[in-house]
Scaffold this active site. Sequence first.
Site, mmCIF file in Angstrom:
data_model
loop_
_atom_site.group_PDB
_atom_site.id
_atom_site.type_symbol
_atom_site.label_atom_id
_atom_site.label_comp_id
_atom_site.label_asym_id
_atom_site.label_seq_id
_atom_site.Cartn_x
_atom_site.Cartn_y
_atom_site.Cartn_z
ATOM 1 N N THR A 13 -13.168 -26.302 45.176
ATOM 2 C CA THR A 13 -11.813 -25.770 45.019
ATOM 3 C C THR A 13 -11.270 -25.182 46.308
ATOM 4 O O THR A 13 -10.067 -25.272 46.592
ATOM 5 C CB THR A 13 -11.807 -24.693 43.913
ATOM 6 O OG1 THR A 13 -12.249 -25.274 42.691
ATOM 7 C CG2 THR A 13 -10.418 -24.113 43.714
ATOM 8 N N THR A 89 -17.982 -23.942 43.253
ATOM 9 C CA THR A 89 -18.656 -22.778 42.677
ATOM 10 C C THR A 89 -19.628 -23.107 41.551
ATOM 11 O O THR A 89 -20.572 -22.350 41.314
ATOM 12 C CB THR A 89 -17.618 -21.775 42.145
ATOM 13 O OG1 THR A 89 -16.807 -22.414 41.147
ATOM 14 C CG2 THR A 89 -16.742 -21.266 43.274
#
Length: 338
Positions: A13, A89
């Site tokens: 991201t 993540t």
Amino acid sequence: MKRKVLLIYTGGTIGMEKDYETGSLRAFDFGNIFEKMPEMKLMECEVFVHPFAKPLDSSDMGPEEWKIIAHYIQKNYDQYDGFLVLHGTDTMSYTASALSFMLKGLKKPVILTGSQLPIGDLRTDAKENLLTSLYYASLYENDEAVIQEVAIYFEYKLLRGNRTLKYSAEYFDAYASPNYPILGQSGVHLNIIKENLHRDDSDVEFHVDDHISEDVLFWRIFPGMQLSHFKEIPTMKVLILQVFGSGTIFSSEKTRETLQEIRNNGTEIVVVSQCISGGISFGKYENSNIFSKIGAISGKDMTAESAITKAMHLIDNPNYQGSFADHFSKSLCGEISE
């Protein structure tokens, strides 16, 4: 003298931006990061960027990608003072744990970070995570790196990589280290808690041991589970059982017989806890004695991510003399509380 940091961008991201025509997220050219974040030029370190040819979602990161990162660090180890890996993540704790076992004799910082929102978002957490990670990756005192281990920096906290887990898909404060204190924290001042830092006191020269086996199975025990299903799966080298509390499981003789049969087929059984905090303690409750009887290995207070990657690294690794159980049971790089 300005320290040199090599930034390895793998994807995730943090490297996304919104396509305002379609409204969807797409990866941007990370080679242009200095245009996106001109404040990086104000850092007291020189930053050099090496992006993956094709940015990957973290769900696509695995053993081959761990090896690529490890060997790229090895190739550039003498040219740079620190390394920053930008990563998605969802699996960052797996990568951090795997790297901690693969990077032997590490005397320089290897920091991983990412973000919950894209770097171009108005409310992004990406910029703070990236800038502060660069600070930690370039932190030296008396010509020696302050951090000499693999760590994750996220939302103001510096954590030991092989002690972390991602516990939130929503909040900026997405990572925790339940069984080990933080290594540092950023606020008005950027702090390091030196007594919590890991040091490899051996005289081993830095090198990469990239041995990784995928012959591992992870299974979460649940009430009412039919253990007979274990007999239907192929034999694997290591079975990691995530059990209740401090190490309990169903007390029936059938349970013992099933697990003993698995052991008799040559499979090592490692036991970790479903609890986020605390660890395994064989003998604390009667329903944990079964594991001692069958010769299972306590995962102690390791995270699931650390136990999995440690097992993958140790299975049939020719660089370790002695039994799998002996090596798994001791701390290799701070992943277990002694």
